[in-house]
Design an enzyme around this catalytic site. Structure first.
Site, mmCIF file in Angstrom:
data_model
loop_
_atom_site.group_PDB
_atom_site.id
_atom_site.type_symbol
_atom_site.label_atom_id
_atom_site.label_comp_id
_atom_site.label_asym_id
_atom_site.label_seq_id
_atom_site.Cartn_x
_atom_site.Cartn_y
_atom_site.Cartn_z
ATOM 1 N N PRO A 321 0.830 -1.209 0.000
ATOM 2 C CA PRO A 321 0.000 0.000 0.000
ATOM 3 C C PRO A 321 0.863 1.257 0.000
ATOM 4 C CG PRO A 321 -0.749 -1.571 1.653
ATOM 5 C CD PRO A 321 0.533 -2.093 1.119
ATOM 6 N N HIS A 422 3.110 -7.033 -31.640
ATOM 7 C CA HIS A 422 1.764 -6.995 -31.077
ATOM 8 C C HIS A 422 1.490 -8.297 -30.350
ATOM 9 C CE1 HIS A 422 0.947 -3.299 -33.207
ATOM 10 N NE2 HIS A 422 1.635 -3.818 -34.198
ATOM 11 N N HIS A 734 8.063 1.931 -37.255
ATOM 12 C CA HIS A 734 8.031 2.070 -38.734
ATOM 13 C C HIS A 734 8.834 3.250 -39.261
ATOM 14 C CE1 HIS A 734 5.540 -1.313 -39.050
ATOM 15 N NE2 HIS A 734 4.509 -0.755 -38.457
ATOM 16 N N ASP A 789 6.937 -7.049 -35.452
ATOM 17 C CA ASP A 789 5.570 -6.590 -35.666
ATOM 18 C C ASP A 789 4.527 -7.702 -35.455
ATOM 19 O OD1 ASP A 789 3.495 -4.946 -36.144
ATOM 20 O OD2 ASP A 789 4.073 -4.345 -38.151
HETATM 21 ZN ZN LIG Z 1 2.755 -2.747 -35.570
#
Ligand SMILES: [Zn+2]
Ligand SMILES: *[C@@H]1O[C@H](CO)[C@@H](O)[C@H](O)[C@H]1NC(C)=O
Ligand SMILES: *[C@@H]1O[C@H](CO)[C@@H](O)[C@H](O)[C@H]1NC(C)=O
Ligand SMILES: *[C@@H]1O[C@H](CO)[C@@H](O)[C@H](O)[C@H]1NC(C)=O
Length: 892
Positions: A321, A422, A734, A789
């Site tokens: 906590p 992913h 990318h 990917d």
């Molecule tokens: Zn991707």
């Protein structure tokens, strides 16, 4: 089921990746060649009294000076080497002509040459070659090189094709055998060369020892085996075994010297150029003012004194906590602002507002469109690329020697992080298939789905599809991306459907048939939501969790591979976060090799159409308010609190190629955004960035981990996507569209923004592999890493990341040094902890340039990083008109 099934079977059976398999064959082939070669040498020396010329003619490139050490690899290898990096020498000169002539610049090789080659050699001579081309003086001191000792003829070949230069000689490849001039005669011939340099230069460069180890696309492991096989086969030529390998190992890797490339640009840029540079400076400073940086860097916070392996966290999900703080937060115009307490009027962590952001974005867009800026940036980029080629010509050899002398490390055991993958597609298809089959065998009677008013068990689902476990194969599973998906995101999504049957997908990967087009990024939370509501909570989640655990254990087994999995939060409900966290915590999904990123599909229009949300503000509330709540008061969502410790980034995903309207300076606020259109990419970017910025400031002030903004950008779509990320993102996934904008590309270079590129994935969707800009970005010195990917659709082997590296290495002829540099970049780009990074890539990894490198961990030679750093500093000095200041440490 043909060859690739065989490959799969092979990979599965042998339990090794293609790479290992092919490395083995390649290695064997090499050995055979070596033996053949040795025999032919013996034959010849039997026939004739030692007549060097004859002997040498029979051996490709046998003079050490002419890069003869290629010999071990044989002709085939030498030819592959010649294909590397299509930079032709005439082009080189043309560029020097254009770029430098114009700037009255001079290109010099200021070689400080290693006095001794590592292989025991005698220095033959040193001559200075001066080439006059377009008024440039090109000095190239000749290199220390080995004398013609028979032993060297089979000097172990490096497993790489070091030199760009090799490709410069495409035109003369095959002429090597004829090459029977003596070295001195040849050199002298070139000294007199003037003007008409091309053919002579070709051969001149052939003489540089940097080519010695020119040799095809083999994978690094072959190196060690070849060295070994060399010493084992020993006395091939009737001379003493060459103690090369041992010598190399005894040598301190740090002592490699570096042939410095000294390209002096025009000292004084013209007034117009200075203007361009000032524009670029302004862009860089804008980025500095936006991006979130920790005020106290991780290395200041935590000094690592213990060099041993960091201990795994024994109880990663324990909640202790922590008190609630007084902070008060509320959403104002789409951005959550934090106040010290409820009565305070002063925003604790002010962040640029939307109007400012869009104004700045437009400024950047104006800069990147200006013709003169584009031209100059293009020149600089081409020059950067050429500098790298020259560096390889001069130093590739030394780099490789340095690598060989780093004990223990090779490409296989340097740390590499899959910086972009992913989660729902993180297993390969064979794995998924095996998993489905085993579930069908072991748990056929689990109720797995509620369909058309009935509950179906797994067995019944298969019966209803008229399938048995035996029928299932990878082709039937049909999740692989193939030609038909090229350029068709919609089809790609369909592919995501095992057996073309959404029922199976619903069970194993979970599909929303609710929402068309979402399946690609549909994830856990959706599954949780559907099934929690229907009272199934645990089963479906359990399947995916089991699959995930198997993937984790594969990663752990490979030890040197890590991954950052991206899972979706959609922003349709506030409870999504808690569902996700409880799925993770209850299933104990933890691995030392894994951290999480949250991905946000940009699907406002879909939810709006379905009536799930009324305005864009709803989505922002659902995503960010729970995060502020748990940060202010961890007790409110204990599971989320512990889960967030392992979340390192926030991502934005969706098809970028969808048309969108360009954002203007005055956009409606999120609460006003009630129309049915999806907001533009940069609109999403701003609101995610701004909320994350204040959230991170708050978390940092409370000593919690922060979450970096790392969107998918520049895969397709407009260039303003990349401009928006330039301002706000920590790094991006990318970035292939940077090839369309020299100015942005140059800015990404100067700012060293990380790019996690996935050339194979792009292959199936938007861009052919061979046209992918990755190799160009890499040689220009952009901060690039390789990532997978979507292994489920794309990769065939058990180690998708290695597959990605391996294909890049063979298609683009990357050397083992290149691969290790890329792997090192990937660790920098990743969100793993300071302690792990120091363990993986060196105690002082946060220092800029070569000082931050530890070749014993990264297997990247100091020379390479010295080169990158030098060139980058030169470039920064140029842009800052000689007044750049450099921090000693990297940006956190
Ligand atoms: Zn991707
Ligand atoms: C090789 O050397 C021989 C004799 O020295 C000469 O006749 C021949 O022309 C040379 N070949 C080439 C390609 O220079
Ligand atoms: C590359 O990018 C990462 C962030 O993505 C950054 O931490 C790292 O410092 C960059 N590398 C260099 C050499 O600046
Ligand atoms: C160089 O930088 C210093 C401080 O960073 C600044 O005071 C000085 O004006 C700058 N000089 C030029 C020519 O911009």
């Amino acid at each position: 089921m043909d060859t690739y099934a065989v490959h799969l079977a092979m990979a599965a059976l042998v339990g090794a990746s293609f790479v290992a398999v092919s490395a083995y064959y390649m290695h064997r082939k090499t050995l055979n060649q070596l033996l053949e070669f040795a025999k032919s040498v013996e034959r010849e020396s039997d026939e004739t009294t030692p007549r060097t010329t004859t002997t040498r003619r029979s051996i490709p490139r046998s003079t050490p000076r002419s890069g003869g050490a290629t010999a071990a690899g044989g002709r085939g290898m030498a030819i592959t080497a010649a294909l590397r990096r299509p930079v032709t020498l005439p082009l080189l000169f043309k560029i020097i002509g254009n770029a430098l002539e114009k700037q009255q610049a001079c290109l010099k090789y200021n070689g400080e040459i290693a006095n001794q080659d590592v292989v025991d050699v005698e220095v033959v001579d040193s001559t200075i070659v001066i080439l006059a081309a377009s008024g440039c003086h090109w000095k190239s001191p000749s290199h220390a090189s080995s004398t013609k000792r028979a032993g060297h003829l089979i000097r172990p070949t490096s497993p790489k094709s070091p030199v760009a230069s090799a490709s410069a000689f495409e035109s003369v490849e095959g002429s090597d055998d004829e090459d029977n001039m003596t070295d001195n005669a040849k050199l002298n011939a070139y000294i007199h060369t003037n003007g008409n340099v091309v053919p002579e230069c070709n051969s001149l460069f052939k003489d540089l020892p940097s080519q010695n180890n020119a040799n095809g696309e083999q994978i690094p492991i072959a190196a060690s085996s070849m060295i070994r096989s060399h010493s084992v086969s020993g006395d091939l030529h009737g001379v003493q075994p060459d103690p090369v390998a041992a010598d190399i190992l005894r040598k301190e890797p740090e002592h490699e010297t570096f042939v410095r490339l000294n390209i002096t640009p025009n000292e004084m840029p013209s007034p117009e150029e200075a203007d361009v540079y000032r524009n670029l400076q302004a862009c860089l400073e804008l980025r500095q003012s936006y991006v979130f940086r920790e005020a106290i860097t991780p290395w200041e916070k935590e000094v690592i004194s213990d060099p041993s392996t960091p201990k795994p966290n024994p109880s990663p999900f324990d909640y202790t906590p922590e008190g609630k703080s007084d902070h008060y937060f509320k959403m104002e115009d789409g951005v959550a602002h934090v106040y010290a307490n409820e009565d305070s009027k002063e925003k604790l962590f002010p962040v640029a507002d939307a109007t400012t952001f869009f104004t700045d974005l437009h400024h950047i867009l104006k800069v990147i469109a200006a013709g003169n800026i584009r031209t100059l940036c293009h020149h600089r980029l081409v020059l950067l690329e050429q500098k790298f080629s020259l560096h390889l010509m001069l130093n590739a050899d030394r780099e490789f020697l340095a690598q060989k002398s780093a004990p223990h490390r090779d490409f296989y055991n340097v740390r590499k992080v899959d910086t972009h993958v992913h989660h729902s597609a993180c297993m390969n298809q064979k794995h998924l298939l095996r998993f489905i089959k085993s579930k069908l065998r072991k748990e056929p009677d689990e109720v797995v789905i509620f369909r058309d008013g009935t509950y179906l068990t797994l067995k019944e689902v298969f019966e209803s599809l008229d399938l048995t476990g035996y029928d299932l194969n990878v082709d039937l599973l049909d999740v692989h991306a193939d030609k038909s998906t090229f350029h068709r995101f919609d089809k790609f999504n369909l592919k995501y459907n095992p057996c073309g049957q959404s029922r199976l997908r619903e069970i194993f990967l979970k599909q929303e048939n609710l929402i068309q087009g979402m399946s690609l990024f549909s994830h856990l939370s959706e599954m949780l939501k559907l099934h929690v509501e229907k009272g199934f909570s645990f089963l479906f989640c359990r399947f995916l969790a089991e699959l995930t655990k198997q993937v984790f254990s594969d990663l752990a087994a490979s030890k040197y591979q890590m991954a950052e999995y991206r899972i979706s939060i959609y922003g349709r409900k506030m409870s999504e976060w808690d569902q996700m966290a409880s799925w993770i915590v209850n299933n104990d999904l933890y691995s030392e090799n894994v951290v999480w990123l949250i991905q946000l599909p940009r699907l406002y229009n879909v939810y709006k159409e379905m009536g799930i949300v009324t305005s864009f503000q709803n989505i922002l509330d659902n995503i960010f308010l729970p995060l502020f709540e748990v940060t202010v008061d961890p007790d409110s969502h204990p599971q989320l609190h512990v889960f967030l410790k392992q979340v390192v980034g926030l991502d934005l995903v969706d098809d970028e190629s969808k048309p969108e309207r360009r954002p203007t300076k005055h956009m409606p606020t999120p609460a006003q955004w009630t129309n049915i259109f999806n907001p533009a990419f940069s609109y999403y970017v701003y609101y995610c960035y701004a909320n994350l910025y204040t959230l991170n400031k708050l978390r940092e002030s409370k000593g919690m981990t922060t979450i970096k903004f790392r969107p998918h950008t520049g895969e397709a779509g407009d260039i303003d996507h990349l401009a928006a990320s330039f301002l706000t993102a920590h790094n991006i996934a990318h970035g292939i569209n940077l090839r369309k904008s020299p100015v942005l590309q140059y800015l990404y270079y100067l700012a060293q923004i990380g790019l996690a590129m996935s050339p194979l994935s792009n292959n199936s969707l938007f861009l052919d592999y061979h046209r992918n800009p990755f190799p160009m970005f890499f040689s220009r010195g952009l901060n690039v890493s390789l990532s997978t990917d979507d292994p489920l659709q794309i990769h065939l082997t058990k180690e998708p990341l290695v597959e990605e590296y391996s294909i890049a290495a063979s298609v683009w002829k990357l050397s083992s040094c290149d691969l290790c540099e890329i792997a090192r970049n990937s660790v920098y780009q990743s969100g793993f902890s300071h302690a792990l990074k120091s363990h993986w890539i060196g105690k002082e990894y946060y220092k800029r340039g070569p000082d931050g490198n530890d070749i014993h961990r990264t297997n990247v030679p100091r020379i390479r990083l010295e080169f990158r750093d030098l060139i980058w500093r030169e470039e920064m000095q140029l842009v800052y008109l000689g007044n750049a200041s450099f921090a000693e440490y990297m940006e956190p």
